[in-house]
Enzyme design. Structure first.
Site, PDB file in Angstrom:
ATOM      1  N   ASP A 195       0.814  -1.209   0.000  1.00  0.00           N
ATOM      2  CA  ASP A 195       0.000   0.000   0.000  1.00  0.00           C
ATOM      3  C   ASP A 195       0.854   1.268   0.000  1.00  0.00           C
ATOM      4  OD1 ASP A 195      -2.310   1.541   0.120  1.00  0.00           O
ATOM      5  OD2 ASP A 195      -2.316   1.559   2.319  1.00  0.00           O
ATOM      6  N   GLU A 437       3.413  -8.053   7.044  1.00  0.00           N
ATOM      7  CA  GLU A 437       2.107  -8.628   6.698  1.00  0.00           C
ATOM      8  C   GLU A 437       2.170  -9.681   5.593  1.00  0.00           C
ATOM      9  OE1 GLU A 437      -0.865  -5.632   6.060  1.00  0.00           O
ATOM     10  OE2 GLU A 437      -0.629  -4.777   8.056  1.00  0.00           O
ATOM     11  N   TYR A 490      -6.525  -3.355  12.971  1.00  0.00           N
ATOM     12  CA  TYR A 490      -7.396  -2.314  12.411  1.00  0.00           C
ATOM     13  C   TYR A 490      -8.863  -2.546  12.762  1.00  0.00           C
ATOM     14  CZ  TYR A 490      -3.415  -0.434   9.865  1.00  0.00           C
ATOM     15  OH  TYR A 490      -2.215   0.146   9.540  1.00  0.00           O
ATOM     16  N   GLU A 526       1.083  -1.412  14.131  1.00  0.00           N
ATOM     17  CA  GLU A 526       0.197  -0.537  13.353  1.00  0.00           C
ATOM     18  C   GLU A 526      -1.191  -0.565  13.957  1.00  0.00           C
ATOM     19  OE1 GLU A 526      -0.081  -1.259   9.097  1.00  0.00           O
ATOM     20  OE2 GLU A 526       2.079  -1.559   8.919  1.00  0.00           O
TER      21      GLU A 526
END
Ligand SMILES: *[C@@H]1O[C@H](CO)[C@@H](O)[C@H](O)[C@H]1NC(C)=O
Ligand SMILES: *[C@@H]1O[C@H](CO)[C@@H](O)[C@H](O)[C@H]1NC(C)=O
Ligand SMILES: *[C@@H]1O[C@H](CO)[C@@H](O)[C@H](O)[C@H]1NC(C)=O
Ligand SMILES: *[C@@H]1O[C@H](CO)[C@@H](O)[C@H](O)[C@H]1NC(C)=O
Ligand SMILES: *[C@@H]1O[C@H](CO)[C@@H](O)[C@H](O)[C@H]1NC(C)=O
Length: 624
Positions: A195, A437, A490, A526
């Site tokens: 990303d 990830e 998240y 994160e």
């Protein structure tokens, strides 16, 4: 302390090729010329992207092959022009510049060094191929020898290809669109599963430097602490060969005063009443204390001098703590990107200084080099300003079983060699992260990550090794090999979007589950929410500044319950907004920054500043 002159026979390994790739540093025996500036540039827009090779553009001035434009080095080329085709270009681009070297350099070893270029690079000097390198973000170099013209102008031609394949790091695929009703013949796009924008070009400085023919090729320093003594284990490798050498190794303190001396190529030195390297926030002063290992190598062939900065500190991981100098360290910080308007990923001293000032303003004690190794000039600031680093490889976007083949693994191991070689002497680096990830829920992941992690531990047994996981706590094939668990979360963003009331419950459940499987400490590497600066709504709504503050606050409440138990770090994604590919989920890039891409604070930055300062106040009182 007088200089010790002591002659003895010493076998220095005769390296055909330079192995250490020490950062180029001025000394009484070494000179550096940066050949940055405006270079000539053209992209190979031919359908196969192969015209430059077919027509041998490197055998003549680039301007004689077609139209060239000025292009700054260092910088990404993508955002420099008004041409969308160049911004989104995939394939080979060509750079050219000219340089002269002083005649005195005839007697020296002359090395051409690229601090990094993305991704595949080939280099010609005066039409002769001298160097090629696979991979962005890490340095590569070559000794020039007879390809260099000491008496005239030297033409330097560089071709850089940003094409990513299943075995590059990061991986990617070229996707041909075969439906000729919808796409022109030969139409292709590059698919990536990471990303951020795939900025390309010569990102960091290009240097020429000299060393004597018989030279200091590599220095490795490992430190330990015993009481008030600093233990410095070091080893030095020479390049070139000689059998009448002397070596003098001195530890200089921050004032340049020698505090330990040795005449051995490998050995141990003791610094009495050592000043330890502490991260910012752990010690009032002195913090981030840096010593220098001054190495003088002499032989009948001449003398070489190199000064390697280092700090004395230890890193250990227990089942619940991350210890620096045997004191608990809580990593409160940010992952970053090397990203700025116009330059893309190009090295920029003004931006580096601004970012460190913002990190200090925020009260951050650590960064993660998401998702690739950062410029050595950034790492220097981490060492000097006491910002601890989770040093991450470009192993991002490993999301397909096609990324686990031998070619991928071989390249990943080589990247780890290059990264550890470059950063091994940096006290700021406290953890190696081999990937971000990755896919770890398939059996192929086990051999792959076991190999990469074990390889990295063999390269450097002194630092914990990890990868950053995005999987849930219910079984995967790779987290069992890490020394410290790094997880990205998240809740209320990619899942249960908008439901901040679920965050605390879900964070607590998740972490407690992880702890059932792994008796190691956890860093949340994160958590974050996209936020368009200046967008406000009350009650809060996704993408507004209010939502980001509310979202982060819920995570903080959960973290505070686990901070004294097994949570040893929290890193809000991201330090600043950054560019991504064009995508319907991204509004001109990823907006999860505490700061905008222009480095102005959102409301969340003030929230984090207050939190980090108050945690730091607690931590300092623990140490003193
Ligand atoms: C110059 O010589 C060194 C040492 O033999 C070698 O490693 C290097 O590859 C040579 N450089 C070129 C451009 O051939
Ligand atoms: C360079 O770019 C072209 C066009 O994308 C690609 O086909 C080729 O495989 C690339 N070569 C290398 C060595 O990366
Ligand atoms: C080592 O010393 C011997 C004797 O002086 C000399 O003949 C030889 O060339 C030297 N070797 C190197 C590698 O310098
Ligand atoms: C991958 O490497 C292993 C070990 O070197 C070898 O046995 C195997 O045949 C290789 N596989 C492929 C597909 O090349
Ligand atoms: C941290 O400590 C300093 C000095 O004691 C104090 O001025 C400041 O208000 C404290 N900050 C926080 C957020 O607690």
């Amino acid at each position: 302390m007088p200089t010790i002159i002591f002659l003895f026979a010493l076998l220095i390994i005769n390296n055909a090729a330079a192995s250490g790739m020490l950062y180029p540093r001025f000394s009484e025996t070494r000179t550096i010329i940066e050949i940055n500036g405006m270079w000539k540039f053209r992209a190979d827009m031919s359908p196969t992207r192969n015209e430059g090779f077919l027509k041998k553009w490197y055998t003549q001035p680039l301007s004689q092959t077609g139209d060239v434009i000025p292009m700054p080095v260092p910088a990404s080329y993508n955002d420099i022009t008004q041409d969308r085709k160049l911004r989104d270009f995939i394939g080979w681009v060509w750079y050219e510049t000219e340089f002269f070297v002083p005649v005195e350099w005839q007697q020296k070893r002359v090395v051409l060094r690229f601090d990094s270029a993305h991704y595949n690079t080939m280099v010609w000097v005066n039409s002769k191929e001298v160097l090629s390198h696979v991979g962005g973000h890490l340095p590569f170099e070559v000794q020039l020898n007879s390809s260099l013209d000491i008496n005239g102008v030297n033409r330097l031609t560089v071709a850089v290809n940003n094409t990513l394949t299943p075995s590059t790091l990061p991986p990617g695929t070229i996707h041909y669109m075969k439906d000729t009703n919808r796409y022109p013949a030969g139409y292709f796009v590059q698919d990536i599963s990471f990303d951020f924008f795939n900025y390309a070009g010569i990102h960091r400085s290009v240097k020429l430097y000299t060393t004597p023919i018989f030279f200091i090729d590599d220095i490795t320093i490992v430190t330990d602490v015993k009481g008030s003594d600093g233990i410095v284990d070091y080893s030095i490798i020479g390049g070139g060969s000689s059998n009448d050498t002397t070596i003098v190794v001195e530890v200089l303190d921050a004032d340049g005063i020698p505090v330990a001396t040795s005449i051995k190529q490998n050995g141990q030195m003791i610094i009495r009443n050592v000043n330890l390297w502490w991260p910012f926030g752990m010690s009032k002063k002195p913090t981030a204390y840096m010593y220098t290992l001054k190495v003088v190598l002499k032989s009948s062939a001449g003398r070489d001098v190199y000064r390697q900065p280092f700090g004395v500190r230890t890193v250990k991981v227990t089942s619940t703590q991350l210890l620096i100098n045997n004191k608990p360290f809580y990593c409160h910080g940010v992952p970053k990107h090397e990203d700025s308007d116009i330059r893309g990923k190009g090295l920029d001293y003004a931006l580096i200084a601004k970012d460190f000032n913002l990190l200090k303003w925020l009260g951050a004690t650590c960064i993660r080099t998401s998702h690739y190794p950062y410029a050595e000039e950034i790492m220097d600031q981490c060492d000097q300003q006491g910002i601890a680093v989770i040093d991450e490889s470009p192993g991002v976007g490993i999301t397909s079983v096609h990324n686990f083949g031998n070619a991928s693994l071989t390249h990943h191991l080589e990247v780890m060699n290059e990264m550890v070689r470059r950063d091994k002497n940096r006290p700021a680096v406290i953890i190696w992260s081999v990937a971000n990830e990755p896919l770890v829920t398939v059996p192929q992941a086990e051999h792959y990550f076991k190999s990469v992690i074990m390889h990295t531990k063999n390269l450097d047994p002194t630092r914990p090794v990890t990868f950053v996981a995005a999987v849930g706590p219910n079984g995967d094939y790779a987290t069992k090999y890490v020394d410290i668990l790094c997880i990205n979360r998240y809740f209320a963003w990619y899942s249960d979007c908008g439901h901040t009331e679920l965050i605390q419950k879900q964070v607590e459940y998740d972490m407690n589950k992880w702890r059932e499987h792994h008796n190691i400490p956890i860093i949340v590497t994160e958590y974050g929410a996209d936020t368009v600066a200046g967008l406000h709504q009350s009650p809060s709504f996704v993408f507004t500044e209010e939502y980001q503050v509310e979202f982060l606050s819920e995570y903080h409440a959960a973290f505070d319950k686990m901070r004294k138990k097994f949570l040893v770090g929290e890193m809000v994604w991201n330090f600043a907004d950054f560019m991504t590919k064009e995508d319907i989920t991204r509004v001109v890039g990823n907006r999860k920054g505490l700061f905008t891409r222009q480095r102005q604070p959102k409301m969340s930055a003030h929230l984090l500043k207050k939190r980090y300062e108050s945690i730091m106040n607690e931590t300092i009182s623990v140490i003193h």
